[in-house]
Design a protein around this motif. Sequence first.
Motif, mmCIF file in Angstrom:
data_model
loop_
_atom_site.group_PDB
_atom_site.id
_atom_site.type_symbol
_atom_site.label_atom_id
_atom_site.label_comp_id
_atom_site.label_asym_id
_atom_site.label_seq_id
_atom_site.Cartn_x
_atom_site.Cartn_y
_atom_site.Cartn_z
ATOM 1 N N CYS A 47 -2.882 1.458 -8.116
ATOM 2 C CA CYS A 47 -1.428 1.490 -7.944
ATOM 3 C C CYS A 47 -0.964 0.428 -6.957
ATOM 4 C CB CYS A 47 -0.982 2.871 -7.475
ATOM 5 S SG CYS A 47 -1.312 4.195 -8.662
ATOM 6 N N GLN A 48 -1.770 0.167 -5.937
ATOM 7 C CA GLN A 48 -1.427 -0.863 -4.959
ATOM 8 C C GLN A 48 -1.407 -2.246 -5.607
ATOM 9 O OE1 GLN A 48 -4.494 -0.096 -2.103
ATOM 10 N NE2 GLN A 48 -3.521 1.769 -1.326
ATOM 11 N N THR A 49 -2.371 -2.501 -6.483
ATOM 12 C CA THR A 49 -2.382 -3.776 -7.199
ATOM 13 C C THR A 49 -1.152 -3.907 -8.086
ATOM 14 O OG1 THR A 49 -4.792 -3.905 -7.187
ATOM 15 C CG2 THR A 49 -3.651 -5.189 -8.867
ATOM 16 N N ALA A 50 -0.801 -2.828 -8.785
ATOM 17 C CA ALA A 50 0.392 -2.850 -9.632
ATOM 18 C C ALA A 50 1.644 -3.098 -8.799
ATOM 19 C CB ALA A 50 0.519 -1.542 -10.404
ATOM 20 N N ALA A 51 1.700 -2.524 -7.603
ATOM 21 C CA ALA A 51 2.852 -2.726 -6.724
ATOM 22 C C ALA A 51 2.976 -4.191 -6.327
ATOM 23 C CB ALA A 51 2.735 -1.839 -5.482
ATOM 24 N N GLU A 71 6.833 4.694 -6.616
ATOM 25 C CA GLU A 71 7.787 4.323 -5.572
ATOM 26 C C GLU A 71 7.135 4.190 -4.195
ATOM 27 O OE1 GLU A 71 12.156 5.733 -3.816
ATOM 28 O OE2 GLU A 71 11.250 6.756 -5.534
ATOM 29 N N ARG A 72 6.214 5.077 -3.860
ATOM 30 C CA ARG A 72 5.633 5.031 -2.512
ATOM 31 C C ARG A 72 4.860 3.737 -2.293
ATOM 32 N NH1 ARG A 72 2.098 9.981 -0.161
ATOM 33 N NH2 ARG A 72 4.090 11.017 -0.585
ATOM 34 N N SER A 76 5.866 0.670 0.324
ATOM 35 C CA SER A 76 4.916 0.289 1.357
ATOM 36 C C SER A 76 4.742 -1.231 1.410
ATOM 37 C CB SER A 76 3.575 0.965 1.104
ATOM 38 O OG SER A 76 2.602 0.524 2.034
ATOM 39 N N ILE A 77 4.508 -1.860 0.248
ATOM 40 C CA ILE A 77 4.312 -3.301 0.232
ATOM 41 C C ILE A 77 5.625 -4.036 0.464
ATOM 42 C CG2 ILE A 77 3.593 -5.261 -1.197
ATOM 43 C CD1 ILE A 77 1.479 -3.556 -2.438
ATOM 44 N N HIS A 78 6.731 -3.486 -0.058
ATOM 45 C CA HIS A 78 8.035 -4.135 0.134
ATOM 46 C C HIS A 78 8.394 -4.195 1.617
ATOM 47 C CE1 HIS A 78 12.572 -4.423 -0.254
ATOM 48 N NE2 HIS A 78 12.131 -5.464 -0.931
ATOM 49 N N GLU A 79 8.116 -3.138 2.341
ATOM 50 C CA GLU A 79 8.394 -3.129 3.781
ATOM 51 C C GLU A 79 7.549 -4.166 4.509
ATOM 52 O OE1 GLU A 79 7.718 0.891 4.928
ATOM 53 O OE2 GLU A 79 9.550 1.643 3.952
ATOM 54 N N LYS A 80 6.306 -4.328 4.084
ATOM 55 C CA LYS A 80 5.437 -5.340 4.694
ATOM 56 C C LYS A 80 5.944 -6.748 4.401
ATOM 57 C CE LYS A 80 1.283 -2.445 4.444
ATOM 58 N NZ LYS A 80 -0.029 -2.243 3.769
ATOM 59 N N ILE A 81 6.448 -6.955 3.179
ATOM 60 C CA ILE A 81 6.992 -8.265 2.816
ATOM 61 C C ILE A 81 8.196 -8.596 3.692
ATOM 62 C CG2 ILE A 81 8.259 -9.504 1.009
ATOM 63 C CD1 ILE A 81 6.397 -8.167 -1.030
ATOM 64 N N ASN A 88 8.173 -14.763 10.001
ATOM 65 C CA ASN A 88 7.763 -16.093 9.524
ATOM 66 C C ASN A 88 6.245 -16.198 9.356
ATOM 67 O OD1 ASN A 88 10.375 -17.251 9.367
ATOM 68 N ND2 ASN A 88 10.381 -17.527 11.593
ATOM 69 N N SER A 89 5.653 -15.158 8.798
ATOM 70 C CA SER A 89 4.211 -15.142 8.611
ATOM 71 C C SER A 89 3.774 -16.231 7.630
ATOM 72 C CB SER A 89 3.767 -13.782 8.076
ATOM 73 O OG SER A 89 4.073 -12.762 8.994
ATOM 74 N N ARG A 90 2.598 -16.752 7.878
ATOM 75 C CA ARG A 90 2.071 -17.780 6.979
ATOM 76 C C ARG A 90 1.548 -17.176 5.686
ATOM 77 N NH1 ARG A 90 1.893 -22.661 9.307
ATOM 78 N NH2 ARG A 90 1.953 -22.782 11.585
ATOM 79 N N GLU A 91 1.204 -15.884 5.679
ATOM 80 C CA GLU A 91 0.753 -15.191 4.475
ATOM 81 C C GLU A 91 1.635 -13.978 4.248
ATOM 82 O OE1 GLU A 91 -2.188 -17.321 6.650
ATOM 83 O OE2 GLU A 91 -1.786 -15.230 7.124
ATOM 84 N N ILE A 92 2.419 -14.009 3.173
ATOM 85 C CA ILE A 92 3.299 -12.898 2.832
ATOM 86 C C ILE A 92 2.494 -11.825 2.114
ATOM 87 C CG2 ILE A 92 5.369 -12.193 1.560
ATOM 88 C CD1 ILE A 92 5.939 -14.008 3.944
ATOM 89 N N SER A 93 2.733 -10.567 2.448
ATOM 90 C CA SER A 93 1.992 -9.460 1.833
ATOM 91 C C SER A 93 2.068 -9.539 0.306
ATOM 92 C CB SER A 93 2.564 -8.117 2.307
ATOM 93 O OG SER A 93 2.265 -7.907 3.668
ATOM 94 N N GLY A 94 0.941 -9.326 -0.320
ATOM 95 C CA GLY A 94 0.866 -9.345 -1.771
ATOM 96 C C GLY A 94 0.532 -10.698 -2.361
ATOM 97 N N VAL A 95 0.504 -11.754 -1.539
ATOM 98 C CA VAL A 95 0.267 -13.083 -2.110
ATOM 99 C C VAL A 95 -1.143 -13.189 -2.685
ATOM 100 C CG1 VAL A 95 -0.546 -14.203 0.026
ATOM 101 C CG2 VAL A 95 0.620 -15.557 -1.747
#
Length: 336
Positions: A47-51, A71-72, A76-81, A88-95
């Motif tokens: 599910c995390q990969t799908a997110a 949704e959960r 979770s990943i949207h908040e990290k993004i 200004n992170s050099r690596e955005i979550s999910g990249v």
Amino acid sequence: MSEQEDIQPEGSMRPEMKFPDFPSSDTVKALHETIEDEWDFLQLSACQTAAGRALWEHVIHDPAAAVLAGERQLRSIHEKIIKDRLNNSREISGVIIAVRTLWFDSKIEDAINSFNGGESQVVILGAGMDARAYRLRCLKDAHIFEVDFPKLVQMKTLLLQEAFGSTNEHNQLKVVAKSLTRIAADIREDDWYEKLQRSGYVPHRNTVWVLEGILYYLSDLNAMQVLKTIAANCPFTCTIMLADFMNKSSTTLSNSSFHFYSDWPDHLLPSLGFTDVKLSQIGDPDADFGLMRDPLNLFNKLRHLPRSVQNHPDDGKPCCRLYLVKASGSPEKTVT
């Protein structure tokens, strides 16, 4: 402004990754509540990969990803993004998920095209919430086999039926592949290959094996058994395996959730019977996709170091690498 100062963090030139809209009925919500309550870490990783795919929709275009994520996991990943962008992170979550997905997509298409027509097979081991059978046009003449835990296969089927089983033509999700077969099997057990054959898999038909985000969750014994089973097909037909491997340092990232590793998969796989192995790291020309522009992001810093270096000379931190590997073999190349 210097050239270095003009470089933007990952994703800053891309559209904002908004929280996706998706059909979420009470039944879909209830199914995901069961997932969150009952699934273990390995199963939840699907599910995390799908997110990740859903939130990087502007480059992946997966219409089923949000429903399969739930949704959960999406929040979770949207908040990290959002946090990564603010910092200004050099690596955005999910990249990593985005680049890895696009690499597998492109290599699957290359593999199918290399067969020069005719029917082919794509076997996705540990398929999780993969929806390639619905979105990759290159699979139109291919038979797709998805193999995963029985409870995951059942839940995935229910989610897709509930969300996209509408008689409304606009809301339907259609299989692009010539056929799609889901097989309930645990690849840690000895009978998964037999179940695959009973479900219509033909050993002598050209086959692409997809092992995305799965090998490092297996024990050394289980992972090697899976790799040897795939390699055993090389003497009989054109066989292409696409897989990602962690190095030893990467297996320390998740409290022993990761087990199998290979620092040199391009040495390991020929010893098992593959005759042609090509290795990439995220940020390489074929594993960039315009998402790795910053030369100082973690992945670009690592890939320019020799793979034998275990700790980064700048900060002494372990060099955690993810290798993207294409391995192939065919009867005419098999060494006897």
